[in-house]
Design a protein around this motif. Structure first.
Motif, PDB file in Angstrom:
ATOM      1  N   PRO A 207       0.821  -1.212   0.000  1.00 38.55           N
ATOM      2  CA  PRO A 207       0.000   0.000   0.000  1.00 38.55           C
ATOM      3  C   PRO A 207       0.860   1.269   0.000  1.00 38.55           C
ATOM      4  CG  PRO A 207      -0.704  -1.544   1.708  1.00 38.55           C
ATOM      5  CD  PRO A 207       0.615  -2.018   1.218  1.00 38.55           C
ATOM      6  N   ALA A 208       0.244   2.374  -0.393  1.00 37.67           N
ATOM      7  CA  ALA A 208       0.868   3.692  -0.313  1.00 37.67           C
ATOM      8  C   ALA A 208       0.087   4.553   0.664  1.00 37.67           C
ATOM      9  CB  ALA A 208       0.905   4.355  -1.685  1.00 37.67           C
ATOM     10  N   VAL A 209       0.796   5.226   1.553  1.00 39.95           N
ATOM     11  CA  VAL A 209       0.181   6.154   2.502  1.00 39.95           C
ATOM     12  C   VAL A 209       0.717   7.546   2.192  1.00 39.95           C
ATOM     13  CG1 VAL A 209      -0.118   6.796   4.918  1.00 39.95           C
ATOM     14  CG2 VAL A 209      -0.031   4.376   4.270  1.00 39.95           C
ATOM     15  N   PHE A 210      -0.162   8.423   1.727  1.00 40.64           N
ATOM     16  CA  PHE A 210       0.212   9.792   1.396  1.00 40.64           C
ATOM     17  C   PHE A 210      -0.150  10.689   2.583  1.00 40.64           C
ATOM     18  CE2 PHE A 210      -1.499   7.994  -2.708  1.00 40.64           C
ATOM     19  CZ  PHE A 210      -0.252   7.635  -3.220  1.00 40.64           C
TER      20      PHE A 210
ATOM     21  N   ARG B 196      -8.081   2.270 -12.866  1.00 34.23           N
ATOM     22  CA  ARG B 196      -8.687   1.256 -12.006  1.00 34.23           C
ATOM     23  C   ARG B 196      -7.588   0.413 -11.339  1.00 34.23           C
ATOM     24  NH1 ARG B 196     -12.493   1.510 -16.314  1.00 34.23           N
ATOM     25  NH2 ARG B 196     -14.599   2.023 -15.560  1.00 34.23           N
ATOM     26  N   LEU B 197      -6.626   1.113 -10.783  1.00 31.45           N
ATOM     27  CA  LEU B 197      -5.461   0.469 -10.193  1.00 31.45           C
ATOM     28  C   LEU B 197      -5.852  -0.257  -8.910  1.00 31.45           C
ATOM     29  CD1 LEU B 197      -2.324   0.324 -10.548  1.00 31.45           C
ATOM     30  CD2 LEU B 197      -2.213   2.236  -8.934  1.00 31.45           C
ATOM     31  N   HIS B 198      -5.533  -1.524  -8.823  1.00 27.38           N
ATOM     32  CA  HIS B 198      -5.852  -2.299  -7.625  1.00 27.38           C
ATOM     33  C   HIS B 198      -4.649  -2.269  -6.680  1.00 27.38           C
ATOM     34  CE1 HIS B 198      -9.690  -3.538  -9.099  1.00 27.38           C
ATOM     35  NE2 HIS B 198      -9.171  -4.103 -10.169  1.00 27.38           N
ATOM     36  N   GLN B 199      -4.536  -1.150  -5.985  1.00 29.55           N
ATOM     37  CA  GLN B 199      -3.483  -0.951  -4.997  1.00 29.55           C
ATOM     38  C   GLN B 199      -4.071  -0.086  -3.884  1.00 29.55           C
ATOM     39  OE1 GLN B 199       0.085   0.822  -6.546  1.00 29.55           O
ATOM     40  NE2 GLN B 199       1.242   0.546  -4.661  1.00 29.55           N
ATOM     41  N   GLN B 200      -3.851  -0.471  -2.649  1.00 28.69           N
ATOM     42  CA  GLN B 200      -4.399   0.294  -1.540  1.00 28.69           C
ATOM     43  C   GLN B 200      -3.690   1.640  -1.417  1.00 28.69           C
ATOM     44  OE1 GLN B 200      -3.903  -3.078   1.373  1.00 28.69           O
ATOM     45  NE2 GLN B 200      -5.899  -2.363   2.071  1.00 28.69           N
ATOM     46  N   LEU B 201      -4.486   2.700  -1.453  1.00 28.87           N
ATOM     47  CA  LEU B 201      -3.977   4.061  -1.312  1.00 28.87           C
ATOM     48  C   LEU B 201      -4.713   4.733  -0.162  1.00 28.87           C
ATOM     49  CD1 LEU B 201      -4.083   5.143  -5.084  1.00 28.87           C
ATOM     50  CD2 LEU B 201      -2.210   4.004  -3.882  1.00 28.87           C
ATOM     51  N   VAL B 202      -3.967   5.309   0.764  1.00 30.14           N
ATOM     52  CA  VAL B 202      -4.545   6.034   1.900  1.00 30.14           C
ATOM     53  C   VAL B 202      -3.964   7.435   1.897  1.00 30.14           C
ATOM     54  CG1 VAL B 202      -4.770   6.156   4.406  1.00 30.14           C
ATOM     55  CG2 VAL B 202      -4.824   3.930   3.253  1.00 30.14           C
ATOM     56  N   LEU B 203      -4.822   8.448   1.976  1.00 29.34           N
ATOM     57  CA  LEU B 203      -4.386   9.840   2.008  1.00 29.34           C
ATOM     58  C   LEU B 203      -4.796  10.492   3.317  1.00 29.34           C
ATOM     59  CD1 LEU B 203      -3.358  12.539   0.819  1.00 29.34           C
ATOM     60  CD2 LEU B 203      -5.602  12.784  -0.290  1.00 29.34           C
ATOM     61  N   LEU B 204      -3.819  10.962   4.083  1.00 29.16           N
ATOM     62  CA  LEU B 204      -4.051  11.790   5.261  1.00 29.16           C
ATOM     63  C   LEU B 204      -3.772  13.230   4.842  1.00 29.16           C
ATOM     64  CD1 LEU B 204      -3.355   8.882   6.398  1.00 29.16           C
ATOM     65  CD2 LEU B 204      -2.730  10.039   8.505  1.00 29.16           C
ATOM     66  N   TYR B 205      -4.780  14.097   4.979  1.00 31.15           N
ATOM     67  CA  TYR B 205      -4.727  15.443   4.390  1.00 31.15           C
ATOM     68  C   TYR B 205      -5.098  16.460   5.456  1.00 31.15           C
ATOM     69  CZ  TYR B 205      -5.815  19.083   0.860  1.00 31.15           C
ATOM     70  OH  TYR B 205      -5.868  20.218   0.101  1.00 31.15           O
ATOM     71  N   SER B 206      -4.138  17.310   5.836  1.00 27.82           N
ATOM     72  CA  SER B 206      -4.336  18.268   6.926  1.00 27.82           C
ATOM     73  C   SER B 206      -4.437  19.695   6.387  1.00 27.82           C
ATOM     74  CB  SER B 206      -3.165  18.177   7.914  1.00 27.82           C
ATOM     75  OG  SER B 206      -3.264  19.188   8.898  1.00 27.82           O
ATOM     76  N   ASN B 207      -5.458  20.417   6.884  1.00 29.64           N
ATOM     77  CA  ASN B 207      -5.633  21.839   6.588  1.00 29.64           C
ATOM     78  C   ASN B 207      -6.161  22.540   7.831  1.00 29.64           C
ATOM     79  OD1 ASN B 207      -5.383  22.435   3.434  1.00 29.64           O
ATOM     80  ND2 ASN B 207      -6.298  20.411   3.682  1.00 29.64           N
ATOM     81  N   ARG B 208      -6.088  23.850   7.815  1.00 30.63           N
ATOM     82  CA  ARG B 208      -6.659  24.592   8.945  1.00 30.63           C
ATOM     83  C   ARG B 208      -8.183  24.497   8.937  1.00 30.63           C
ATOM     84  NH1 ARG B 208      -4.151  30.336   7.950  1.00 30.63           N
ATOM     85  NH2 ARG B 208      -4.776  29.658   5.855  1.00 30.63           N
TER      86      ARG B 208
ATOM     87  N   ARG C  66      -8.691   5.492   0.269  1.00 31.18           N
ATOM     88  CA  ARG C  66      -9.303   5.985   1.502  1.00 31.18           C
ATOM     89  C   ARG C  66      -8.754   7.369   1.819  1.00 31.18           C
ATOM     90  NH1 ARG C  66      -8.342   3.826   7.632  1.00 31.18           N
ATOM     91  NH2 ARG C  66      -9.977   5.049   8.647  1.00 31.18           N
ATOM     92  N   LEU C  67      -9.651   8.310   2.098  1.00 29.41           N
ATOM     93  CA  LEU C  67      -9.299   9.689   2.447  1.00 29.41           C
ATOM     94  C   LEU C  67      -9.570   9.937   3.917  1.00 29.41           C
ATOM     95  CD1 LEU C  67      -8.664  12.715   1.773  1.00 29.41           C
ATOM     96  CD2 LEU C  67     -11.127  12.945   1.253  1.00 29.41           C
ATOM     97  N   ILE C  68      -8.569  10.475   4.618  1.00 27.79           N
ATOM     98  CA  ILE C  68      -8.755  10.926   5.999  1.00 27.79           C
ATOM     99  C   ILE C  68      -8.317  12.384   6.050  1.00 27.79           C
ATOM    100  CG2 ILE C  68      -8.149  10.583   8.429  1.00 27.79           C
ATOM    101  CD1 ILE C  68      -7.406   7.688   7.649  1.00 27.79           C
TER     102      ILE C  68
ATOM    103  N   TYR D  66       5.418   5.195   2.730  1.00 28.38           N
ATOM    104  CA  TYR D  66       4.880   6.489   3.137  1.00 28.38           C
ATOM    105  C   TYR D  66       5.446   7.590   2.257  1.00 28.38           C
ATOM    106  CZ  TYR D  66       3.338   4.036   7.344  1.00 28.38           C
ATOM    107  OH  TYR D  66       2.741   3.154   8.206  1.00 28.38           O
ATOM    108  N   TYR D  67       4.570   8.531   1.899  1.00 30.25           N
ATOM    109  CA  TYR D  67       4.951   9.681   1.079  1.00 30.25           C
ATOM    110  C   TYR D  67       4.533  10.948   1.820  1.00 30.25           C
ATOM    111  CZ  TYR D  67       5.300   6.239  -2.705  1.00 30.25           C
ATOM    112  OH  TYR D  67       5.638   5.147  -3.477  1.00 30.25           O
ATOM    113  N   LEU D  68       5.459  11.896   1.983  1.00 29.21           N
ATOM    114  CA  LEU D  68       5.197  13.123   2.720  1.00 29.21           C
ATOM    115  C   LEU D  68       5.377  14.325   1.797  1.00 29.21           C
ATOM    116  CD1 LEU D  68       7.453  12.344   5.839  1.00 29.21           C
ATOM    117  CD2 LEU D  68       5.094  11.593   5.429  1.00 29.21           C
ATOM    118  N   ALA D  69       4.442  15.266   1.830  1.00 28.05           N
ATOM    119  CA  ALA D  69       4.581  16.490   1.045  1.00 28.05           C
ATOM    120  C   ALA D  69       3.894  17.631   1.782  1.00 28.05           C
ATOM    121  CB  ALA D  69       3.990  16.324  -0.352  1.00 28.05           C
TER     122      ALA D  69
END
Length: 240
Positions: A109-112, A133-145, A167-169, A206-209
């Protein structure tokens, strides 16, 4: 890197203080989701050639027929000039560059983890994954004010509804100053939130930006959770 001729085709506001710019995609231009380009203004702002160039992650995905970038509209000579360009204005782009691209092992999986405008490289990856239609688990943690500050939030929520592997968090850190309702997570992306989001994942990468301080703090959080540096990839966004 090759230099290509392009034109500005449109602009739109995608969050409070954040604009997206749509550019002609030069014939034969190829890139990987997550890569960046240099946008070069043909007339140097303030007569300073150093202010005529800026690096931006590509928001659009390779399957799209235009290029798009997005940026916080800070008060700099470059961004004042870019914001005032008429539609149809000629520019140049150089690239692509950058290695914040999705790994090839689809079983992992990839965790962004994105802070603010750090969402831009991940938008390209998530859009392309949905298209393919990529069959790969992707999770995005997205922080804003606030929700008002979260670029592409509505699109990400829609992508999550239509892609069972994504999955979006999203979490907000300053809802006291928001005029919009929010029923999702609040607070910083911390070790507890990362753990909840990734507990069921097997050997994620894990990917951080985002801003340098955020990227450094998140890398330390992951290291404290015994995530090896070999499984962490990052890109710091300066001056955004």
């Amino acid at each position: 890197m090759a230099m290509h001729a392009s034109k500005l085709r449109g602009r739109e506001q995608v969050a409070h203080g954040t604009m997206a710019f749509h550019l002609d995609k030069p014939a034969g231009f190829q890139f990987k989701p997550g890569q960046a380009i240099d946008v070069v203004l043909l007339e140097s702002p303030a007569g300073d050639a150093q202010n005529a160039r800026h690096t931006f992650s590509i928001v659009s995905a390779p399957f799209e027929n235009q290029l798009a970038i997005a940026t916080r509209m800070r008060d700099s000579a470059f961004k004042r000039t870019l914001g005032a360009l008429p539609v149809g204005a000629r520019i140049a782009i150089e690239g692509p560059s950058g290695s914040l691209t999705l790994h090839n092992d689809r079983a992992r999986p990839a965790v962004f983890i994105a802070g603010g405008i750090g969402i831009t490289p991940f938008m390209s990856i998530v859009r392309q994954a949905a298209h393919d239609r990529l069959h790969q688990q992707l999770v995005l943690l997205y922080s804003n004010r606030r929700p008002e500050d979260a670029a592409y939030l509505a699109e990400l929520q829609e992508l999550e509804r239509h892609n069972a592997d994504f999955r979006l968090i999203a979490t907000m850190t300053l809802m006291s100053s928001s005029s919009q309702p929010w029923t999702g997570s609040q607070g910083l992306i911390d070790a507890a939130l990362v753990k909840r989001a990734t507990d069921a994942l097997i050997k994620p990468i894990y990917y951080l930006a985002g801003p340098p301080g955020m990227v450094e703090a998140m890398r330390q959080t992951l290291n404290d959770a015994r995530i090896d540096d070999d499984d962490i990839r990052s890109e710091e966004f300066y001056g955004y």
